[in-house]
Scaffold this active site. Structure first.
Site, PDB file in Angstrom:
ATOM      1  N   LEU A  39       1.057  -1.052   0.036  1.00 24.09           N
ATOM      2  CA  LEU A  39       0.066  -0.076  -0.058  1.00 24.09           C
ATOM      3  C   LEU A  39       0.852   1.137   0.306  1.00 24.09           C
ATOM      4  CD1 LEU A  39      -3.127   0.721   0.031  1.00 24.09           C
ATOM      5  CD2 LEU A  39      -2.846   0.509   2.663  1.00 24.09           C
ATOM      6  N   ASP A  40       0.605   2.235  -0.890  1.00 19.49           N
ATOM      7  CA  ASP A  40       1.570   3.452  -1.117  1.00 19.49           C
ATOM      8  C   ASP A  40       1.555   4.119   0.149  1.00 19.49           C
ATOM      9  OD1 ASP A  40       2.265   2.661  -3.860  1.00 19.49           O
ATOM     10  OD2 ASP A  40       0.435   3.799  -4.509  1.00 19.49           O
ATOM     11  N   ARG A  41       2.925   4.594   0.327  1.00 17.89           N
ATOM     12  CA  ARG A  41       3.062   5.625   1.325  1.00 17.89           C
ATOM     13  C   ARG A  41       2.164   6.633   1.645  1.00 17.89           C
ATOM     14  NH1 ARG A  41       4.278  10.557   1.923  1.00 17.89           N
ATOM     15  NH2 ARG A  41       4.911  10.646  -0.163  1.00 17.89           N
TER      16      ARG A  41
END
Length: 194
Positions: A39-41
């Site tokens: 999950l992207d930052r």
């Protein structure tokens, strides 16, 4: 073991810190669990972690086409054509996306404030529920931008049968690790006439 974590904004989906960004190590997670997918930052929401390599592959591998549902706050209000384009698949630089499920929704209940908050705009923003069965890099953000409605906030709400279900940012709990049965493609049997 399978854990459901509500990953906060600006936390990396890895245990090690990187530059100014913190990893998962400060959340008190058990040892020897690893993220099943990413999950992207700058995205929030459900991240599954497991100590089972086969389960990790089943959750994260695109070949199993496990559904992932996101709550997406987009700029403006998509019209019917934009929603239909998302459903049918949009053309991205790395090729067309698969079909998706999409619907306009009210702001999700029990939504936590984001830190930092989303900047308020003059035009109204719209929440979408978007379900995809692939996982390209920043795919949801690229899809909404391709139809003219950039993503302002992205929260993964569900992966397959596993959902956030009231977890606050940074909270985690153990969930039933029984994986769903893999979808097997139906094969047509051809019968030759004699």
């Amino acid at each position: 073991m399978l854990l459901a974590l509500n990953k906060p904004m600006n936390l990396l989906s890895q245990f090690t810190d990187e530059g100014q960004w913190q990893g998962l190590s400060g959340l008190g997670l058990p040892e020897k669990v690893y993220p099943a997918g990413r999950l992207d930052r700058d995205s929030e929401g459900l991240l599954l972690l497991t100590d089972d390599g086969k389960l990790q592959a089943r959750i994260s591998s695109p070949k199993f086409k496990m559904a992932k549902t996101y709550w997406v706050l987009v700029e403006g209000t998509p019209d019917a054509a934009a929603l239909e384009a998302l459903k049918l698949g949009v053309e991205l630089k790395d090729g067309p996306t698969r079909r998706a499920e999409v619907a306009m929704i009210p702001e999700p209940e029990a939504l936590w404030p984001r830190d930092p908050p989303v900047r308020i705009r003059k035009a109204p923003d719209t929440w979408l529920a978007l379900t995809i069965r692939e996982g390209r890099n920043r795919q949801v953000r690229r899809m909404t931008a391709a139809v003219g409605h950039p993503t302002l906030r992205l929260i993964r709400a569900q992966i397959g049968p596993w959902a956030l279900d009231g977890l606050a940012p940074g909270e985690w709990r153990e969930v039933d690790a029984t994986p769903p049965e893999p979808r097997t493609p139906r094969r047509k049997t051809l019968r030759l006439k004699r």
